[in-house]
Design an enzyme around this catalytic site. Structure first.
Site, PDB file in Angstrom:
ATOM      1  N   GLY A  10       1.089  -1.280  -0.077  1.00 49.07           N
ATOM      2  CA  GLY A  10       0.114  -0.078  -0.076  1.00 49.07           C
ATOM      3  C   GLY A  10       0.921   1.337   0.026  1.00 49.07           C
ATOM      4  O   GLY A  10       2.047   1.182   0.103  1.00 49.07           O
ATOM      5  N   GLN A  11       0.163   2.532   0.011  1.00 46.14           N
ATOM      6  CA  GLN A  11       0.840   3.630  -0.260  1.00 46.14           C
ATOM      7  C   GLN A  11       1.886   3.859   1.043  1.00 46.14           C
ATOM      8  O   GLN A  11       3.116   4.295   0.857  1.00 46.14           O
ATOM      9  CB  GLN A  11      -0.111   5.013  -0.065  1.00 46.14           C
ATOM     10  CG  GLN A  11      -1.008   4.789  -1.434  1.00 46.14           C
ATOM     11  CD  GLN A  11      -1.684   6.158  -1.532  1.00 46.14           C
ATOM     12  OE1 GLN A  11      -1.182   7.046  -1.911  1.00 46.14           O
ATOM     13  NE2 GLN A  11      -2.787   6.149  -0.967  1.00 46.14           N
ATOM     14  N   LEU A  45      -5.212 -10.141   6.764  1.00 49.45           N
ATOM     15  CA  LEU A  45      -6.086  -9.522   7.946  1.00 49.45           C
ATOM     16  C   LEU A  45      -7.644 -10.057   7.897  1.00 49.45           C
ATOM     17  O   LEU A  45      -8.556  -9.708   8.678  1.00 49.45           O
ATOM     18  CB  LEU A  45      -5.937  -8.025   7.892  1.00 49.45           C
ATOM     19  CG  LEU A  45      -4.542  -7.597   8.135  1.00 49.45           C
ATOM     20  CD1 LEU A  45      -4.491  -5.905   8.434  1.00 49.45           C
ATOM     21  CD2 LEU A  45      -4.047  -8.226   9.498  1.00 49.45           C
ATOM     22  N   THR A  71      -9.459   0.293   2.147  1.00 46.88           N
ATOM     23  CA  THR A  71      -9.622   1.730   1.866  1.00 46.88           C
ATOM     24  C   THR A  71     -10.368   2.111   0.738  1.00 46.88           C
ATOM     25  O   THR A  71     -10.373   3.153   0.270  1.00 46.88           O
ATOM     26  CB  THR A  71      -8.101   1.924   1.637  1.00 46.88           C
ATOM     27  OG1 THR A  71      -7.539   1.371   0.636  1.00 46.88           O
ATOM     28  CG2 THR A  71      -7.196   2.059   2.862  1.00 46.88           C
ATOM     29  N   TYR A 134     -16.984   2.897   5.213  1.00 49.30           N
ATOM     30  CA  TYR A 134     -15.501   2.939   5.849  1.00 49.30           C
ATOM     31  C   TYR A 134     -15.215   3.398   6.962  1.00 49.30           C
ATOM     32  O   TYR A 134     -14.657   2.868   7.915  1.00 49.30           O
ATOM     33  CB  TYR A 134     -15.006   3.564   4.348  1.00 49.30           C
ATOM     34  CG  TYR A 134     -13.435   3.736   4.778  1.00 49.30           C
ATOM     35  CD1 TYR A 134     -12.409   3.054   4.693  1.00 49.30           C
ATOM     36  CD2 TYR A 134     -13.204   5.287   4.994  1.00 49.30           C
ATOM     37  CE1 TYR A 134     -10.948   3.249   5.004  1.00 49.30           C
ATOM     38  CE2 TYR A 134     -11.748   5.534   5.027  1.00 49.30           C
ATOM     39  CZ  TYR A 134     -10.717   4.445   5.154  1.00 49.30           C
ATOM     40  OH  TYR A 134      -9.500   4.976   5.523  1.00 49.30           O
ATOM     41  N   TRP A 160      -6.588  12.209   3.265  1.00 51.92           N
ATOM     42  CA  TRP A 160      -6.503  12.365   1.786  1.00 51.92           C
ATOM     43  C   TRP A 160      -5.056  11.813   1.414  1.00 51.92           C
ATOM     44  O   TRP A 160      -4.317  12.600   1.039  1.00 51.92           O
ATOM     45  CB  TRP A 160      -6.398  13.954   1.498  1.00 51.92           C
ATOM     46  CG  TRP A 160      -8.018  14.630   1.685  1.00 51.92           C
ATOM     47  CD1 TRP A 160      -9.090  14.229   2.596  1.00 51.92           C
ATOM     48  CD2 TRP A 160      -8.332  15.707   0.939  1.00 51.92           C
ATOM     49  NE1 TRP A 160     -10.024  15.040   2.442  1.00 51.92           N
ATOM     50  CE2 TRP A 160      -9.818  16.012   1.619  1.00 51.92           C
ATOM     51  CE3 TRP A 160      -7.918  16.631   0.331  1.00 51.92           C
ATOM     52  CZ2 TRP A 160     -10.466  17.137   1.172  1.00 51.92           C
ATOM     53  CZ3 TRP A 160      -8.417  17.856   0.008  1.00 51.92           C
ATOM     54  CH2 TRP A 160      -9.896  17.982   0.307  1.00 51.92           C
TER      55      TRP A 160
HETATM   56  N1  LIG Z   1      -5.817   6.433   1.266  1.00 51.33           N
HETATM   57  C1  LIG Z   1      -6.371   7.537   1.895  1.00 51.33           C
HETATM   58  O1  LIG Z   1      -6.696   8.488   1.220  1.00 51.33           O
HETATM   59  C2  LIG Z   1      -6.299   7.375   3.425  1.00 51.33           C
HETATM   60  C3  LIG Z   1      -7.037   8.674   3.995  1.00 51.33           C
HETATM   61  C4  LIG Z   1      -7.131   8.674   5.369  1.00 51.33           C
HETATM   62  C5  LIG Z   1      -6.629   7.337   6.132  1.00 51.33           C
HETATM   63  N2  LIG Z   1      -6.125   6.404   5.698  1.00 51.33           N
HETATM   64  C6  LIG Z   1      -5.661   5.307   6.206  1.00 51.33           C
HETATM   65  O2  LIG Z   1      -4.266   5.297   5.884  1.00 51.33           O
HETATM   66  C7  LIG Z   1      -3.592   3.605   5.967  1.00 51.33           C
HETATM   67  C8  LIG Z   1      -3.042   3.483   4.750  1.00 51.33           C
HETATM   68  O3  LIG Z   1      -3.789   3.869   3.833  1.00 51.33           O
HETATM   69  P1  LIG Z   1      -2.965   3.420   2.307  1.00 51.33           P
HETATM   70  O4  LIG Z   1      -3.466   4.917   1.471  1.00 51.33           O
HETATM   71  O5  LIG Z   1      -1.547   3.298   2.373  1.00 51.33           O
HETATM   72  O6  LIG Z   1      -3.883   2.397   1.718  1.00 51.33           O
HETATM   73  P2  LIG Z   1      -3.639   1.363   0.634  1.00 51.33           P
HETATM   74  O7  LIG Z   1      -2.814   2.059  -0.490  1.00 51.33           O
HETATM   75  O8  LIG Z   1      -5.100   1.165   0.261  1.00 51.33           O
HETATM   76  O9  LIG Z   1      -2.887   0.343   1.313  1.00 51.33           O
HETATM   77  C9  LIG Z   1      -3.653  -0.682   2.076  1.00 51.33           C
HETATM   78  C10 LIG Z   1      -2.938  -1.996   2.008  1.00 51.33           C
HETATM   79  O10 LIG Z   1      -3.827  -2.861   2.709  1.00 51.33           O
HETATM   80  C11 LIG Z   1      -3.764  -4.167   2.115  1.00 51.33           C
HETATM   81  N3  LIG Z   1      -4.732  -5.024   2.502  1.00 51.33           N
HETATM   82  C12 LIG Z   1      -6.113  -4.942   2.331  1.00 51.33           C
HETATM   83  N4  LIG Z   1      -6.877  -6.278   2.564  1.00 51.33           N
HETATM   84  C13 LIG Z   1      -5.933  -6.704   3.163  1.00 51.33           C
HETATM   85  C14 LIG Z   1      -5.927  -7.922   3.786  1.00 51.33           C
HETATM   86  N5  LIG Z   1      -7.177  -8.758   3.955  1.00 51.33           N
HETATM   87  N6  LIG Z   1      -4.901  -8.395   4.405  1.00 51.33           N
HETATM   88  C15 LIG Z   1      -3.693  -7.731   4.536  1.00 51.33           C
HETATM   89  N7  LIG Z   1      -3.578  -6.677   3.809  1.00 51.33           N
HETATM   90  C16 LIG Z   1      -4.738  -6.089   3.059  1.00 51.33           C
HETATM   91  C17 LIG Z   1      -3.767  -3.691   0.826  1.00 51.33           C
HETATM   92  O11 LIG Z   1      -3.192  -4.893   0.344  1.00 51.33           O
HETATM   93  P3  LIG Z   1      -3.182  -5.352  -1.445  1.00 51.33           P
HETATM   94  O12 LIG Z   1      -2.084  -4.267  -1.965  1.00 51.33           O
HETATM   95  O13 LIG Z   1      -2.719  -6.662  -1.532  1.00 51.33           O
HETATM   96  O14 LIG Z   1      -4.627  -4.666  -1.886  1.00 51.33           O
HETATM   97  C18 LIG Z   1      -3.010  -2.595   0.777  1.00 51.33           C
HETATM   98  O15 LIG Z   1      -1.417  -2.714   0.512  1.00 51.33           O
HETATM   99  C19 LIG Z   1      -4.780   3.049   6.256  1.00 51.33           C
HETATM  100  O16 LIG Z   1      -5.263   2.647   7.716  1.00 51.33           O
HETATM  101  C20 LIG Z   1      -6.022   3.913   5.868  1.00 51.33           C
HETATM  102  O17 LIG Z   1      -7.267   3.547   6.289  1.00 51.33           O
HETATM  103  C21 LIG Z   1      -5.913   6.435   4.139  1.00 51.33           C
END
Ligand SMILES: NC(=O)c1ccc[n+]([C@@H]2O[C@H](COP(=O)([O-])OP(=O)(O)OC[C@H]3O[C@@H](n4cnc5c(N)ncnc54)[C@H](OP(=O)(O)O)[C@@H]3O)[C@@H](O)[C@H]2O)c1
Length: 294
Positions: A10-11, A45, A71, A134, A160
């Site tokens: 993920g990011q 997870l 996400t 979400y 964001w």
């Molecule tokens: N993106 C946003 O705009 C945003 C905003 C506010 C807060 N956040 C929070 O910030 C944190 C990091 O977000 P991010 O943007 O890095 O999210 P992201 O790029 O969507 O990455 C999330 C990761 O979680 C993994 N994942 C999903 N289902 C899973 C499972 N069943 N078992 C294990 N891993 C799993 C995904 O794996 P795959 O790569 O295999 O799908 C992905 O690599 C999260 O807690 C998110 O809620 C994000």
């Protein structure tokens, strides 16, 4: 320290990996720590037994940084059970394992726990009231974590999040902006973007901080994002300006852009607490956007 980072693809997971693996002599994270990055292949997870199996078969960690999450905000409206499993039940399980094994847990949450109706930046003490699935599952995860782990954990709410990696607003705008002459972008949702590299850097700084190292600290929530108050429309305009993409941005209302999940209107968050306690610096959103695009 042995540090487990979930969500390696993920990011945020990738951004932590990037910093850790390009450490210079001043910030040699690899020298002082062993980082173990895992994706769903190693630690799924969505499976309770899979989570137990992973921790039963690995040596104890000192810190878990939970970057993994469900996400997909719109898809979550349909996949309620899966979103709840990953964002709530898995977090509860991680927290109970961390509590039993005396592992510190850093968990990431979201500005979408708020309803966006406030006219002031949200404080950590403000009452959450999520308006989509979400946000509800992320809030349930926060609460379950706090219950299972009253000490030794921290929750960092970001907003964001964007980065060089994967599907995010910046990459989507760049892709569309190169194909089209104009784009309609929502101008009545306000917040602050978070460059994932900045958040990753903040987390790594926190781990080194003596406040974090103190034993049996009460679990706390912190807010983190870049500095500034903008709309998605302002964000898109700046993306095109920095990337020198010739695409006109037309402001539209949320009503004109209906999505399966409702979005909060104003999720600006105060970053004073994290800055005061951990001396974490927050960069201006434009500065960080430039770094990301360049
Ligand atoms: N993106 C946003 O705009 C945003 C905003 C506010 C807060 N956040 C929070 O910030 C944190 C990091 O977000 P991010 O943007 O890095 O999210 P992201 O790029 O969507 O990455 C999330 C990761 O979680 C993994 N994942 C999903 N289902 C899973 C499972 N069943 N078992 C294990 N891993 C799993 C995904 O794996 P795959 O790569 O295999 O799908 C992905 O690599 C999260 O807690 C998110 O809620 C994000």
């Amino acid at each position: 320290m042995r540090i487990l980072v979930t969500g390696k693809n993920g990011q945020l997971g990738k951004s932590i990996n990037k910093i850790v693996n390009t450490g210079n002599s001043k910030n040699n994270y690899q020298q002082d720590n062993e980082f173990i990055f895992v994706g769903r292949e190693e630690l799924d997870l969505s499976s309770e037994s899979g989570i137990s199996h992973y921790f039963d078969n690995n040596d104890k960690f000192d810190i878990i940084i939970n970057c993994a999450a469900y996400t997909q905000v719109d898809k979550a409206e349909q996949e309620v059970e899966l979103a709840n499993q990953i964002n709530h039940l898995a977090v509860k399980q991680l927290a109970s394992i961390a509590s039993k094994q005396q592992v510190r847990l850093i968990h990431i949450s979201t500005d979408y726990v708020f309803d966006g109706e406030s006219d002031k930046p949200y404080l950590e003490t403000d009452k959450p009231n999520p308006i989509n699935v979400y946000g509800k599952t992320k809030l349930a995860g926060e609460k379950a974590l706090q219950e299972a782990m009253p000490n030794n954990a921290m929750i960092i709410r970001a907003s964001w999040v964007y980065s060089e990696y994967g599907n995010n607003f910046v990459n989507t705008m760049l892709r569309l902006g190169k194909k089209r002459n104009e784009l309609n972008v929502v101008s009545d949702q306000i917040g602050s973007p978070t460059y994932a590299t900045d958040l990753a850097g903040a987390i790594l700084e926190i781990i080194k901080n003596k406040e974090f190292k103190e034993i049996s600290q009460a679990t706390q929530i912190y807010h983190y994002s870049n500095k500034g108050e903008i709309s998605w429309c302002d964000f898109a305009k700046e993306i095109f300006k920095i990337a020198k993409v010739d695409c006109k941005v037309n402001p539209i209302t949320t009503q004109q852009y209906p999505t399966p999940a409702q979005r909060p209107k104003n999720t600006l968050m105060s970053k004073d607490k994290i800055a005061e306690i951990f001396s974490v610096k927050t960069l201006n959103w434009k500065e960080s956007l430039k770094t990301c695009i360049k």
